[in-house]
Design a protein around this motif. Structure first.
Motif, PDB file in Angstrom:
ATOM      1  N   ASP A 221      -9.430 -36.905 -19.708  1.00 15.48           N
ATOM      2  CA  ASP A 221      -8.128 -37.423 -19.884  1.00 15.48           C
ATOM      3  C   ASP A 221      -7.900 -37.318 -21.440  1.00 15.48           C
ATOM      4  OD1 ASP A 221      -7.685 -38.358 -17.458  1.00 15.48           O
ATOM      5  OD2 ASP A 221      -8.029 -40.323 -17.796  1.00 15.48           O
ATOM      6  N   VAL A 222      -8.938 -37.447 -22.305  1.00 16.94           N
ATOM      7  CA  VAL A 222      -8.634 -37.138 -23.723  1.00 16.94           C
ATOM      8  C   VAL A 222      -8.578 -35.730 -24.104  1.00 16.94           C
ATOM      9  CG1 VAL A 222      -9.636 -37.734 -26.178  1.00 16.94           C
ATOM     10  CG2 VAL A 222      -9.454 -39.606 -24.403  1.00 16.94           C
ATOM     11  N   LEU A 223      -9.531 -35.094 -23.696  1.00 14.62           N
ATOM     12  CA  LEU A 223      -9.539 -33.665 -24.179  1.00 14.62           C
ATOM     13  C   LEU A 223      -8.370 -32.892 -23.203  1.00 14.62           C
ATOM     14  CD1 LEU A 223     -13.210 -32.820 -23.515  1.00 14.62           C
ATOM     15  CD2 LEU A 223     -12.087 -32.861 -25.558  1.00 14.62           C
ATOM     16  N   PHE A 224      -7.964 -33.151 -22.168  1.00 16.36           N
ATOM     17  CA  PHE A 224      -6.737 -32.830 -21.604  1.00 16.36           C
ATOM     18  C   PHE A 224      -5.286 -32.928 -22.560  1.00 16.36           C
ATOM     19  CE2 PHE A 224      -2.750 -32.859 -19.053  1.00 16.36           C
ATOM     20  CZ  PHE A 224      -2.890 -31.321 -18.644  1.00 16.36           C
ATOM     21  N   SER A 225      -5.428 -34.216 -22.785  1.00 16.92           N
ATOM     22  CA  SER A 225      -4.156 -34.955 -23.613  1.00 16.92           C
ATOM     23  C   SER A 225      -4.247 -33.996 -25.254  1.00 16.92           C
ATOM     24  CB  SER A 225      -4.180 -36.144 -23.989  1.00 16.92           C
ATOM     25  OG  SER A 225      -4.203 -36.669 -22.577  1.00 16.92           O
ATOM     26  N   THR A 226      -5.345 -33.822 -25.789  1.00 17.60           N
ATOM     27  CA  THR A 226      -5.289 -33.122 -26.875  1.00 17.60           C
ATOM     28  C   THR A 226      -5.193 -31.811 -27.082  1.00 17.60           C
ATOM     29  OG1 THR A 226      -7.267 -34.877 -27.527  1.00 17.60           O
ATOM     30  CG2 THR A 226      -7.059 -33.000 -28.922  1.00 17.60           C
ATOM     31  N   THR A 227      -5.577 -31.129 -25.639  1.00 13.72           N
ATOM     32  CA  THR A 227      -5.111 -29.549 -25.515  1.00 13.72           C
ATOM     33  C   THR A 227      -3.789 -29.405 -25.392  1.00 13.72           C
ATOM     34  OG1 THR A 227      -7.365 -29.442 -24.633  1.00 13.72           O
ATOM     35  CG2 THR A 227      -5.572 -27.738 -24.197  1.00 13.72           C
TER      36      THR A 227
ATOM     37  N   GLN B  45      -5.665 -22.209 -24.486  1.00 19.76           N
ATOM     38  CA  GLN B  45      -4.936 -23.532 -23.955  1.00 19.76           C
ATOM     39  C   GLN B  45      -4.794 -23.409 -22.464  1.00 19.76           C
ATOM     40  OE1 GLN B  45      -0.681 -24.599 -24.316  1.00 19.76           O
ATOM     41  NE2 GLN B  45      -1.295 -26.192 -25.492  1.00 19.76           N
ATOM     42  N   MET B  46      -4.511 -22.263 -21.880  1.00 17.80           N
ATOM     43  CA  MET B  46      -4.273 -22.250 -20.443  1.00 17.80           C
ATOM     44  C   MET B  46      -5.787 -22.483 -19.759  1.00 17.80           C
ATOM     45  SD  MET B  46      -3.755 -18.978 -17.947  1.00 17.80           S
ATOM     46  CE  MET B  46      -5.287 -18.304 -18.266  1.00 17.80           C
ATOM     47  N   TYR B  47      -6.892 -21.894 -20.399  1.00 17.31           N
ATOM     48  CA  TYR B  47      -8.107 -22.130 -19.842  1.00 17.31           C
ATOM     49  C   TYR B  47      -8.483 -23.500 -19.804  1.00 17.31           C
ATOM     50  CZ  TYR B  47     -13.326 -22.475 -19.577  1.00 17.31           C
ATOM     51  OH  TYR B  47     -14.410 -22.826 -19.148  1.00 17.31           O
ATOM     52  N   PHE B  48      -8.366 -24.237 -20.897  1.00 16.97           N
ATOM     53  CA  PHE B  48      -8.654 -25.797 -20.792  1.00 16.97           C
ATOM     54  C   PHE B  48      -7.663 -26.353 -20.241  1.00 16.97           C
ATOM     55  CE2 PHE B  48     -11.050 -24.404 -24.908  1.00 16.97           C
ATOM     56  CZ  PHE B  48     -12.392 -24.782 -24.416  1.00 16.97           C
ATOM     57  N   VAL B  49      -6.468 -26.176 -20.142  1.00 16.19           N
ATOM     58  CA  VAL B  49      -5.617 -27.274 -19.311  1.00 16.19           C
ATOM     59  C   VAL B  49      -6.127 -27.017 -17.876  1.00 16.19           C
ATOM     60  CG1 VAL B  49      -3.330 -26.960 -18.347  1.00 16.19           C
ATOM     61  CG2 VAL B  49      -3.545 -27.038 -20.601  1.00 16.19           C
ATOM     62  N   HIS B  50      -6.339 -25.914 -17.421  1.00 16.69           N
ATOM     63  CA  HIS B  50      -6.869 -25.733 -15.715  1.00 16.69           C
ATOM     64  C   HIS B  50      -8.266 -26.458 -15.553  1.00 16.69           C
ATOM     65  CE1 HIS B  50      -3.288 -23.704 -14.434  1.00 16.69           C
ATOM     66  NE2 HIS B  50      -3.334 -22.829 -15.391  1.00 16.69           N
ATOM     67  N   TYR B  51      -9.025 -26.366 -16.543  1.00 15.62           N
ATOM     68  CA  TYR B  51     -10.528 -26.736 -16.679  1.00 15.62           C
ATOM     69  C   TYR B  51     -10.561 -28.196 -16.594  1.00 15.62           C
ATOM     70  CZ  TYR B  51     -15.416 -27.229 -17.930  1.00 15.62           C
ATOM     71  OH  TYR B  51     -16.436 -27.526 -17.988  1.00 15.62           O
ATOM     72  N   PHE B  52      -9.934 -28.906 -17.491  1.00 15.46           N
ATOM     73  CA  PHE B  52     -10.119 -30.295 -17.317  1.00 15.46           C
ATOM     74  C   PHE B  52      -9.413 -30.930 -16.213  1.00 15.46           C
ATOM     75  CE2 PHE B  52     -10.027 -29.625 -22.370  1.00 15.46           C
ATOM     76  CZ  PHE B  52     -11.553 -29.638 -22.457  1.00 15.46           C
ATOM     77  N   ALA B  53      -8.339 -30.241 -15.891  1.00 13.04           N
ATOM     78  CA  ALA B  53      -7.617 -30.646 -14.643  1.00 13.04           C
ATOM     79  C   ALA B  53      -8.661 -30.651 -13.484  1.00 13.04           C
ATOM     80  CB  ALA B  53      -6.406 -30.044 -14.231  1.00 13.04           C
ATOM     81  N   SER B  54      -9.460 -29.439 -13.462  1.00 14.76           N
ATOM     82  CA  SER B  54     -10.382 -29.176 -12.325  1.00 14.76           C
ATOM     83  C   SER B  54     -11.461 -30.219 -12.334  1.00 14.76           C
ATOM     84  CB  SER B  54     -10.930 -27.603 -12.332  1.00 14.76           C
ATOM     85  OG  SER B  54      -9.870 -26.872 -12.195  1.00 14.76           O
ATOM     86  N   VAL B  55     -12.209 -30.203 -13.538  1.00 13.61           N
ATOM     87  CA  VAL B  55     -13.538 -31.136 -13.609  1.00 13.61           C
ATOM     88  C   VAL B  55     -12.894 -32.588 -13.348  1.00 13.61           C
ATOM     89  CG1 VAL B  55     -14.682 -32.406 -15.445  1.00 13.61           C
ATOM     90  CG2 VAL B  55     -14.145 -30.093 -15.579  1.00 13.61           C
ATOM     91  N   ASN B  56     -11.723 -33.094 -13.588  1.00 13.72           N
ATOM     92  CA  ASN B  56     -11.096 -34.309 -13.222  1.00 13.72           C
ATOM     93  C   ASN B  56     -11.085 -34.567 -11.773  1.00 13.72           C
ATOM     94  OD1 ASN B  56      -9.920 -36.756 -13.181  1.00 13.72           O
ATOM     95  ND2 ASN B  56      -8.477 -36.242 -14.899  1.00 13.72           N
ATOM     96  N   ALA B  57     -10.820 -33.378 -11.017  1.00 12.38           N
ATOM     97  CA  ALA B  57     -10.856 -33.439  -9.581  1.00 12.38           C
ATOM     98  C   ALA B  57     -12.176 -33.722  -8.840  1.00 12.38           C
ATOM     99  CB  ALA B  57     -10.230 -32.476  -8.814  1.00 12.38           C
ATOM    100  N   PHE B  58     -13.095 -32.984  -9.596  1.00 11.11           N
ATOM    101  CA  PHE B  58     -14.510 -33.083  -9.001  1.00 11.11           C
ATOM    102  C   PHE B  58     -15.364 -34.583  -9.199  1.00 11.11           C
ATOM    103  CE2 PHE B  58     -14.007 -28.525  -9.054  1.00 11.11           C
ATOM    104  CZ  PHE B  58     -14.729 -28.130  -7.434  1.00 11.11           C
ATOM    105  N   ILE B  59     -14.707 -34.834 -10.426  1.00 17.86           N
ATOM    106  CA  ILE B  59     -15.214 -36.405 -11.015  1.00 17.86           C
ATOM    107  C   ILE B  59     -14.840 -37.435 -10.018  1.00 17.86           C
ATOM    108  CG2 ILE B  59     -15.214 -38.025 -12.673  1.00 17.86           C
ATOM    109  CD1 ILE B  59     -17.153 -35.580 -13.363  1.00 17.86           C
ATOM    110  N   LEU B  60     -13.447 -37.274  -9.495  1.00 14.98           N
ATOM    111  CA  LEU B  60     -12.830 -38.188  -8.512  1.00 14.98           C
ATOM    112  C   LEU B  60     -13.742 -38.084  -7.464  1.00 14.98           C
ATOM    113  CD1 LEU B  60      -9.187 -37.811  -9.492  1.00 14.98           C
ATOM    114  CD2 LEU B  60     -10.765 -39.850 -10.069  1.00 14.98           C
ATOM    115  N   ALA B  61     -14.118 -37.076  -7.017  1.00 17.87           N
ATOM    116  CA  ALA B  61     -15.047 -36.779  -5.565  1.00 17.87           C
ATOM    117  C   ALA B  61     -16.309 -37.643  -6.036  1.00 17.87           C
ATOM    118  CB  ALA B  61     -15.088 -35.388  -5.437  1.00 17.87           C
TER     119      ALA B  61
END
Length: 328
Positions: A71-77, A101-117
Motif C-alpha cells: 500500500d505504501v509503495l503503490f501510493s508513493t509511486t 512508474q508503469m512497472y511498479f504500479v502494476h507490480y505492487f497491485a499484482s503483489v497485493n492480489a497474491f498477498i490477499l490469497a
C-alpha cells in the motif's frame, strides 16, 4: 506506421482528469495530499506497533505487514507526481520514468492480489483445520508464501513493460490518467496496439483472477464449515475471525472486477468518471486498511490502547486535568 526506431517522444505529460477545471486544481491536489498523508500515517502506525510489540509477531500480522508495504509503495509511486501536476502544474514525466512508474504500479497491485490469497489461505486453515493450524501456518510458511507472492508477480509485469517500451511513440504524449499505466501508454503508440493490448489484458486477468479464484474457493469452504457449526453463537464467533480480512479483500477485488466487467454489461463512463473509479479502488484500500487492522482486530486494538495509554502526550494531558481538578 511500421515499427522501428521512430520514437520521437522524450517526455510524457500526465493529464489526470481531462474535464477538471483549473479552478479546482488546488482542491484536488489538497485532497490527494491528505489521502497520501493518511496512508503514510495509518500504515506507519501499524508498522510501528508491529515492530514494538512481540505479541503481534504472528503469521496473520506478517501477512498484513506485506499489505502495508504494498500500500505504501503503490501510493508513493503514484501520488507525488499527480499532486505535483495539480499543485505546481508539473505533469511532465520522462520517457523512461513513465515506464518505470508503469512497472511498479502494476507490480505492487499484482503483489497485493497474491498477498490477499495468502490471507485467505490463513483463514481457510484456521476455520477448516483449526487443530492443525499451528502445524501448517507457521511463521516460516507465511514468509515463504509472501516472498513467493513478490516473486511470482514480477515476470508478468516485467513482460508488459518490456513489450511496451520499444513501441514507436512519435506523436501524442498526453496520458489521460493520474499515473502511467499500460493501457494509457500503449494507446499513444504509433502502431496497432492489438497484438500488445490483448496479451496484456489476458495477463492482467490471470494475475487478478488466479488469486480471486483461490480466495472464492477458500471462503466457500469456510462458509460450508461455518454452516456445520451447531450454535448460532459459534457461527458468529467463527465468522468474526474472518470479517476484517473479508472487508480488505472485498475493497480490493470488487471495484476492480466492476471496472473490468462494466463495458461487457453495457455500463459506460466518461473519462473523468472512469479515472475517478480507478483512483478510488487504487487509493481507498490503502487509506482504510489500517483502520480495519486497528479497529476490527482484537490484539491490535489492545496493543494500540496500551501504547496510547502510556504515550507522553496523554500522560501530560492527564496530569493537567488532575491539577485543574485539584485546584477547583
Amino acid at each position: 506506421m511500421p515499427e522501428g526506431n521512430v520514437t520521437s517522444v522524450k517526455n510524457f505529460v500526465i493529464v489526470g482528469f481531462p474535464g477538471l477545471h483549473s479552478n479546482y486544481y488546488g482542491l484536488v491536489s489538497a485532497v490527494m495530499l491528505f489521502v497520501y498523508v493518511c496512508i503514510l500515517l495509518g500504515n506507519g502506525i501499524f508498522l510501528t506497533l508491529f515492530v514494538r510489540e512481540q505479541k503481534l509477531h504472528k503469521p496473520m500480522y506478517y501477512i498484513i505487514i506485506n499489505l502495508v508495504a504494498c500500500d505504501v509503495l503503490f501510493s508513493t509511486t503514484t501520488l507525488p507526481k499527480i499532486i505535483a501536476r495539480y499543485w505546481f502544474n508539473d505533469g511532465v514525466i520522462s520517457f523512461l520514468g513513465c515506464f518505470i512508474q508503469m512497472y511498479f504500479v502494476h507490480y505492487f497491485a499484482s503483489v497485493n492480489a497474491f498477498i490477499l490469497a495468502v490471507m485467505a489461505f490463513d483463514r481457510y486453515v484456521a476455520v477448516c483445520n483449526p487443530l492443525r493450524y499451528t502445524n501448517i501456518v507457521k511463521d516460516s510458511t507465511i514468509m515463504i508464501l509472501c516472498f513467493a507472492s513478490w516473486l511470482i508477480a514480477k515476470p508478468c509485469v516485467l513482460m508488459l513493460a518490456i513489450r511496451a517500451y520499444p513501441l514507436p511513440y512519435c506523436a501524442a504524449n498526453k496520458i489521460v490518467q493520474c499515473y502511467c499505466d499500460h493501457v494509457a501508454i500503449t494507446k499513444l503508440a504509433c502502431t496497432d496496439r492489438t497484438p500488445y493490448g490483448f496479451p496484456a489484458f489476458v495477463s492482467a486477468m490471470v494475475v487478478l483472477l488466479m488469486p480471486l479464484a483461490f480466495i472464492l474457493f477458500s471462503y466457500f469452504a469456510i462458509m460450508m464449515a461455518v454452516l456445520q457449526i451447531s450454535t448460532a453463537q459459534g457461527r458468529l464467533k467463527t465468522l468474526s475471525t474472518c470479517s476484517s480480512q473479508l472487508i480488505i479483500i472485498a475493497l480490493f477485488f470488487l471495484p476492480r472486477c466492476f471496472n473490468y466487467m462494466a463495458p461487457y454489461v453495457g455500463i459506460s463512463f466518461n473519462a473523468d468518471m472512469q479515472i475517478l473509479t480507478i483512483m478510488l479502488y487504487s487509493l481507498l484500500p490503502p487509506m482504510i486498511n489500517p483502520l480495519i487492522y486497528c479497529l476490527r482486530t482484537k490484539e491490535v486494538k489492545e496493543v494500540l490502547a496500551k501504547n496510547l495509554a502510556r504515550s507522553t502526550f496523554l500522560q501530560v494531558m492527564k496530569k493537567r486535568v488532575d491539577v485543574s481538578v485539584i485546584c477547583n
